[in-house]
Design a protein around this motif. Structure first.
Motif: not given
Lengths: 111, 307
Positions: A27, A29-30, A32, A54, A56, A70-74, A102
């Motif tokens: 997973h 999640n971000a 940078r 996805q 961003l 930082t950019r959030l991700a999922n 991750s």
């Protein structure tokens, strides 16, 4: 940067579970990035063969900055890569560091 | 280009009776060894005098003469009388088919006894040129007049019957380009002042054995919007030899982020310029015709992470 193949020899022992390279579901999640430039940096996470992606939030670039944003991700995939680009006239970017956060969440898909 | 000029060609024809050239009357054609040939209108009437002259177009092949629609009238007049101001009008009228129309009207005032020379150059309209070519006739008023006719009319307000006003016209010259060969007559012709619109839910097909020809002699063919899901296809023989899409700045296909740009005779050499954030396509033979384009979406990708 291109994809690479890696493999390892797995040896069974008494006190360690089998360890695999590349099949765990991770997973992300971000991300940078240390980047300077001008314009907007478009970021996308891509799975193997770009089956799943996805997009961003874009990063607004500055020619000088003291911040590594930082950019959030999922994004849950066995393998993923980060893709970045600029699209407008006159934009440019200089990237010196990329950090992808991750964590493995599963060992694999059901058989 | 055709030209007529008086008095060599004109033969006067007076409604009051035929007047031979050279005969003395109100109107005379004069051949003066010192002053040359001219038509003399002489009036001692209050209302003036009218003379009619037939003419015949003569073709003139003179490259020094501008091709166009031009009327030159050169008049010289002098007065005989007690002197004073005489309001005078001088008409030169081309009598074509249908109603006559004035080619030029000169309204002037003669002040005393003074020779005056005047030249008027007046452009003709297309209709006037057509009438000039076609000739015409004055109408049923004068039974013995036929063919294209020029009317010279002078109107003078002379208060004293003893006064006399003489108008000597050196020459009147018409110039008009000769009509060219008629264009081929199409089988079907569609004309519209407001434009022609093709609409419908089906396609429009142009079928021709010789192809589709757009012929614009004075203007370009401009597509403001050319929509097609399949694009523009040149099949068969493609573009005819000698014909091509031309553009001073090159050609741009597509308006998306991935434009395809064809520059005119591009240099083909990619030069890295430090600090430059865009590409420039140079035309090989003309440095002024360059096109600044963006670098096509620079990108990077990491390797696959995970495991």
């Amino acid at each position: 940067m291109e994809n690479w193949l890696c493999w390892g020899i797995v040896m069974a022992n008494n006190n360690s579970a089998m360890r695999s390279k590349g099949e765990f579901i991770n997973h992300i999640n971000a991300v940078r990035i240390r980047v300077v430039g001008d314009g907007a940096l478009q970021l996308t996470l891509q799975s193997l063969d770009d089956v799943v992606q996805q997009v961003l939030l874009p990063l607004t670039l500055s020619e000088a900055t003291n911040i590594q944003p930082t950019r959030l991700a999922n994004f849950k995939q066995q393998r993923a890569r980060l893709y970045g680009t600029t699209t407008e006239f006159g934009e440019y970017m200089k990237i010196t560091r990329i950090v992808i956060f991750s964590k493995p969440v599963a060992t694999g898909y059901p058989g | 280009m055709s030209q007529i000029s008086v008095p060599a060609v004109l033969q006067d024809s007076n409604p009051d009776g035929a007047i031979a050239v050279g005969a003395g009357n109100f109107v005379t054609a004069v051949n003066d060894p010192n002053q040359g040939k001219y038509i003399q209108l002489q009036s001692d009437l209050v209302s003036g005098h009218v003379s009619f002259f037939t003419y015949e177009l003569q073709h003139v092949d003179d490259p020094g003469i501008d091709v166009g629609f031009t009327l030159r009238a050169v008049a010289r007049w002098d007065t005989a009388g007690p002197g004073g101001v005489f309001p005078t009008g001088f008409f030169v009228t081309l009598l074509g088919e249908g109603d006559p129309f004035n080619v030029v009207f000169i309204d002037f005032t003669i002040d005393g006894e003074s020779p005056t020379f005047i030249e008027i150059v007046r452009p003709l309209t297309a209709l006037e040129v057509q009438n000039l070519r076609a000739g015409g006739f004055f109408g049923p008023w004068i039974n013995d007049v036929s063919g294209p006719t020029i009317e010279l009319f002078m109107s003078t307000d002379l208060q004293d019957p003893a006064d006399e006003l003489t108008l000597r016209t050196a020459f009147i010259q018409f110039e008009a380009p000769d009509a060219g060969p008629p264009p081929p007559t199409p089988d079907v012709e569609i004309t519209s002042d407001a434009g022609i619109e093709f609409g419908g839910s089906n396609f429009i097909e142009f079928v021709s054995d010789v192809g589709l020809l757009f012929n614009f002699s004075a203007a370009q063919l401009v597509f403001n919007e050319f929509l097609s899901d399949a694009g523009l296809e040149f099949g068969g023989g493609g573009l005819a030899s000698g014909n091509a899409f031309t553009s001073d700045a090159g050609l741009v296909f597509g308006m998306s982020a991935a434009d395809i740009i064809l520059s005119v005779d591009a240099s083909g050499i990619y030069t890295i310029v430090p600090g430059k954030r865009y590409d420039t396509i140079y035309a090989r033979n003309n440095e002024d015709l360059t096109e600044d384009v963006k670098i096509p979406n620079p990108l990077w990708k990491t390797g696959y992470v995970g495991g």
